[in-house]
Design an enzyme around this catalytic site. Structure first.
Site, PDB file in Angstrom:
ATOM      1  N   HIS A 243     -37.158 -31.544  18.512  1.00  0.00           N
ATOM      2  CA  HIS A 243     -36.458 -31.451  17.226  1.00  0.00           C
ATOM      3  C   HIS A 243     -37.373 -31.087  16.041  1.00  0.00           C
ATOM      4  O   HIS A 243     -37.224 -30.043  15.432  1.00  0.00           O
ATOM      5  CB  HIS A 243     -35.800 -32.799  16.898  1.00  0.00           C
TER       6      HIS A 243
HETATM    7  O1  RIB Z   1     -32.218 -36.926  16.274  1.00  0.00           O
HETATM    8  C1  RIB Z   1     -33.547 -36.489  16.378  1.00  0.00           C
HETATM    9  C2  RIB Z   1     -34.355 -36.992  15.234  1.00  0.00           C
HETATM   10  O2  RIB Z   1     -34.376 -38.414  15.249  1.00  0.00           O
HETATM   11  C3  RIB Z   1     -35.839 -36.572  15.323  1.00  0.00           C
HETATM   12  O3  RIB Z   1     -36.360 -36.461  14.037  1.00  0.00           O
HETATM   13  C4  RIB Z   1     -36.471 -37.725  16.040  1.00  0.00           C
HETATM   14  O4  RIB Z   1     -37.858 -37.854  15.730  1.00  0.00           O
HETATM   15  C5  RIB Z   1     -35.707 -38.885  15.457  1.00  0.00           C
HETATM   16  O5  RIB Z   1     -36.286 -39.205  14.194  1.00  0.00           O
END
Ligand code: RIB
Ligand code: CA
Length: 313
Positions: A243
């Site tokens: 992500h």
């Molecule tokens: O949903 C994914 C996000 O939530 C990313 O930023 C992961 O690190 C968590 O913070």
């Protein structure tokens, strides 16, 4: 080369946050003015420590790390040890940090930096719940027009949520903070699950980091092999979505991404859909378009950039 772009990374490391920070540290186009830690994947005392561990892993104990909000604006903190492990950075054995945490509260650091630096020169890169950003905007509303852009990881629409059927973790943890940010009028680029779920850490890609043979490359492979197991089990994929590095990759190579300028409104009332990012992708409302919502990524180009830049550390 033009002047490096000044950024503040707001983060809740988290293995994917860690890779995003490493990507930024390996990229001379970016000048990390500071890193502000927020409670999210794990409690604040761990996210701030993890941020310092990653800076030291990259050989950058000079980077200033600040601790911010210990909990969301209104709701109780929800963490994600099931994904990231008890330390938030399970996988590699990283030494306790030697570099000091900055004394200044992260929200004050964000406000002071934005009021001091030339208007329009600082980009905020939130990778976790938006609590620190909202607190800064509430503490000093004059910072809003001074912020060049907010490029954040959060939300989801066509892909749904990853914490509830409707909500993605960063927005779900602090929907009220997200509402403040999306209503701020500041230019926003949003990296939702719709795009990050197309950036999977397949075995071949994880091995490419390990084959760097460097401390950073091996630690990154160890982090990803731990981090991906949760989503592999959930989605039945080879690899998990990487992500947060999408935020930094956008700053370096925006052409890797495709999206649409839309209205995004955050649910803060219904428990059923709390934290949902309602994206008006087809323009069926008259709500103001407040975010560039990314939906597609050149994932091979993304991982090539990651390996090349982390290989420099
Ligand atoms: O949903 C994914 C996000 O939530 C990313 O930023 C992961 O690190 C968590 O913070
Ligand atoms: Ca994160």
């Amino acid at each position: 080369m033009p002047q490096p772009r000044k950024i503040i990374i707001d983060t809740d490391p988290g293995q994917d946050d860690a890779v995003a920070i490493l990507l930024a540290l390996g990229s001379p186009e970016l000048d990390i003015v500071g890193i502000s830690a927020v409670a999210g994947n794990v409690p604040l005392k761990l996210t701030e420590k993890n941020a310092r561990k990653i800076c030291e892993l990259a050989g950058r104990p000079d980077i200033k790390v600040y601790a911010g909000a210990i909990r969301p604006l209104v709701r109780q903190l929800v963490t994600a040890e099931e994904v990231h492990g008890q330390t938030g950075l399970n996988g590699p054995q990283l030494p306790e940090p030697v570099m000091k945490l900055q004394d200044q509260y992260a929200v004050d650091f964000i406000v002071e930096t934005l009021m001091r630096e030339e208007s329009g020169t600082i980009t905020l890169c939130p990778l976790g719940p938006l609590t620190n950003i909202a607190l800064a905007l509430i503490r000093e509303p004059r910072i809003a027009p001074r912020i060049k852009e907010i490029v954040l990881m959060g939300g989801g629409y066509f892909e749904g949520g990853n914490v509830t059927p409707a909500a993605e973790f960063n927005i779900y943890v602090d929907p009220h903070a997200a509402d403040v940010v999306f209503r701020s009028g500041i230019p926003i680029v949003m990296m939702p699950l719709d795009v990050t779920h197309k950036a999977l850490t397949t075995t071949q890609r994880t091995q490419a980091f390990r084959k760097l043979g460097t401390k950073v490359g091996i630690a990154t492979a160890d982090m990803l092999e731990f981090f991906e197991r949760y989503d592999e089990g959930k989605y039945g994929t080879d690899g998990g979505p990487l992500h947060d590095p999408c935020v930094i990759a956008y700053l370096l190579k925006p052409e890797l991404f495709k999206g649409r300028h839309c209205n995004v409104t955050v649910e803060t009332a219904s428990e059923l859909t709390m934290g949902m990012t309602v994206v008006d992708w087809w323009g069926v409302t008259k709500r103001e378009k407040n975010a560039m919502v990314m939906r597609d990524i050149d994932h091979d180009g993304f991982f090539a950039l990651l390996v090349e830049r982390l290989g420099r550390l």
